[in-house]
Design a protein around this motif. Structure first.
Motif, PDB file in Angstrom:
ATOM      1  N   LEU A  48       0.850  -1.185  -0.203  1.00 20.07           N
ATOM      2  CA  LEU A  48      -0.171   0.126  -0.181  1.00 20.07           C
ATOM      3  C   LEU A  48       0.704   1.181   0.089  1.00 20.07           C
ATOM      4  N   ARG A  49       0.389   2.306  -0.644  1.00 17.79           N
ATOM      5  CA  ARG A  49       1.044   3.423  -0.551  1.00 17.79           C
ATOM      6  C   ARG A  49      -0.090   4.696   0.065  1.00 17.79           C
ATOM      7  N   VAL A  50       0.387   5.498   1.008  1.00 17.29           N
ATOM      8  CA  VAL A  50      -0.365   6.439   1.714  1.00 17.29           C
ATOM      9  C   VAL A  50       0.164   7.806   1.813  1.00 17.29           C
ATOM     10  N   SER A  51      -0.558   8.799   1.734  1.00 20.36           N
ATOM     11  CA  SER A  51      -0.240  10.000   1.651  1.00 20.36           C
ATOM     12  C   SER A  51      -0.610  10.745   2.950  1.00 20.36           C
ATOM     13  N   ALA A  52       0.387  11.397   3.735  1.00 18.97           N
ATOM     14  CA  ALA A  52       0.001  12.345   4.827  1.00 18.97           C
ATOM     15  C   ALA A  52      -1.143  13.120   4.820  1.00 18.97           C
ATOM     16  N   ALA A  53      -1.689  13.304   5.626  1.00 19.09           N
ATOM     17  CA  ALA A  53      -2.842  14.548   5.582  1.00 19.09           C
ATOM     18  C   ALA A  53      -3.105  15.244   6.888  1.00 19.09           C
ATOM     19  N   GLY A  58      -3.500  19.515  14.138  1.00 16.61           N
ATOM     20  CA  GLY A  58      -2.999  20.553  13.405  1.00 16.61           C
ATOM     21  C   GLY A  58      -1.627  20.239  12.673  1.00 16.61           C
ATOM     22  N   GLY A  59      -1.106  18.881  13.241  1.00 20.52           N
ATOM     23  CA  GLY A  59       0.056  18.329  12.397  1.00 20.52           C
ATOM     24  C   GLY A  59      -0.361  17.667  11.160  1.00 20.52           C
ATOM     25  N   VAL A  60       0.727  16.719  10.839  1.00 20.08           N
ATOM     26  CA  VAL A  60       0.207  15.886   9.404  1.00 20.08           C
ATOM     27  C   VAL A  60       0.661  14.387  10.021  1.00 20.08           C
ATOM     28  N   GLN A  61      -0.068  13.389   9.569  1.00 19.64           N
ATOM     29  CA  GLN A  61       0.226  12.120   9.609  1.00 19.64           C
ATOM     30  C   GLN A  61      -0.398  11.163   8.625  1.00 19.64           C
ATOM     31  N   ALA A  62       0.294  10.192   8.248  1.00 18.96           N
ATOM     32  CA  ALA A  62       0.119   9.261   7.003  1.00 18.96           C
ATOM     33  C   ALA A  62      -0.344   7.966   7.716  1.00 18.96           C
ATOM     34  N   SER A  63      -1.913   7.694   7.621  1.00 13.51           N
ATOM     35  CA  SER A  63      -2.302   6.320   8.145  1.00 13.51           C
ATOM     36  C   SER A  63      -2.440   5.165   7.211  1.00 13.51           C
ATOM     37  N   SER A 173       2.767  -4.567   3.240  1.00 14.16           N
ATOM     38  CA  SER A 173       3.943  -3.583   3.456  1.00 14.16           C
ATOM     39  C   SER A 173       3.254  -2.093   3.179  1.00 14.16           C
ATOM     40  N   VAL A 174       3.735  -1.156   3.622  1.00 14.51           N
ATOM     41  CA  VAL A 174       3.099   0.225   3.418  1.00 14.51           C
ATOM     42  C   VAL A 174       4.030   1.194   3.101  1.00 14.51           C
ATOM     43  N   THR A 175       3.997   2.126   2.325  1.00 18.43           N
ATOM     44  CA  THR A 175       4.842   3.007   2.217  1.00 18.43           C
ATOM     45  C   THR A 175       3.958   4.379   2.250  1.00 18.43           C
ATOM     46  N   PHE A 176       4.715   5.250   3.466  1.00 19.86           N
ATOM     47  CA  PHE A 176       4.084   6.393   3.875  1.00 19.86           C
ATOM     48  C   PHE A 176       4.706   7.502   3.138  1.00 19.86           C
ATOM     49  N   VAL A 177       4.000   8.564   2.684  1.00 18.55           N
ATOM     50  CA  VAL A 177       4.890   9.577   1.780  1.00 18.55           C
ATOM     51  C   VAL A 177       4.143  10.924   2.303  1.00 18.55           C
TER      52      VAL A 177
END
Length: 229
Positions: A48-53, A58-63, A173-177
């Protein structure tokens, strides 16, 4: 998210069990399956590939956005093994099934504290995310997530606790971006060039590996990125 210091527990694998549980629907030992937010099964070995939001703080995270289902009618003592392949900055955290474990170390792995998942439970969140240092801390992190199964024991007070590790379930496996909106990242998207179908330098010459400076990278999905190494 509150971060709880992880204390490693050593478990010995039962000699009668294989090191890897078979991951098919007919195996009663492997009741836990990964599912997405719509309840669709995510196959063992998926990437999986997920993007930060932006998150509520108020910060960012990629779940990961992943959940698990218990396909059996019995309680299952389980945990999550997290292998961190690479991480440009920040932390990776996993709160499955209950207690949070966090690491900022690249190339490290941890296993969360085991807990019980009720029989026939569905859409149990694995609460796993990459937390960049800031909203402008661009880059990526890669991790492999594997379900672990433990023997369920009862202590002297009648409380159910985890016994020996008895096997492993499905893995993803996960790629967080966290991408720079200008199109140029402060760090490469991954620890290698495995996601690239072609790489070019600024002169338009095709090269075999990313060099220092700005690289023009075409990914397997057809998108093009400018990546700084």
């Amino acid at each position: 998210m509150n971060k709880i210091i992880f204390i490693g527990l050593a478990f010995f694998m039962l000699g009668s069990m294989g090191a890897k549980a078979q991951t098919n629907d007919e195996d009663p030992f492997n009741p836990i399956t990964f599912v997405d937010a719509n309840g669709n099964t995510v196959a063992d070995g998926s990437h999986l590939r997920v993007s930060a939001a932006e998150d509520v703080w108020g910060g960012v995270q990629a779940s990961t956005g992943l959940y698990v289902n218990n396909t059996s009618e019995d309680e299952v003592m389980t945990a999550m093994k997290v292998d961190v392949d690479s991480m440009d900055n920040g932390d990776i955290s996993c709160c499955f099934p209950m207690v949070c474990t966090t690491t900022a170390q690249r190339g490290w792995h941890f296993t969360t504290m085991p807990g019980l998942i009720s029989g026939s439970a569905t859409m149990v969140s694995i609460q796993t995310e990459w937390l960049p240092e800031s909203s402008t801390s661009y880059g990526a992190a890669k991790a492999n997530l594997t379900v672990c199964y433990y023997e369920t024991k009862t202590n002297d007070s009648g409380r159910k606790i985890a016994g020996d590790l008895i096997g492993y379930g499905p893995s993803v496996s996960v790629t967080f971006v966290n991408e720079d909106p200008t199109g140029i990242n402060n760090a490469k998207l991954s620890g290698d060039s495995s996601e690239a179908s072609a790489i070019y330098n600024l002169n338009g010459k095709k090269i075999s590996n990313m060099g220092h400076g700005i690289n023009i990278v075409r990914l397997h999905d057809g998108t093009v990125r400018k990546i700084v190494k």
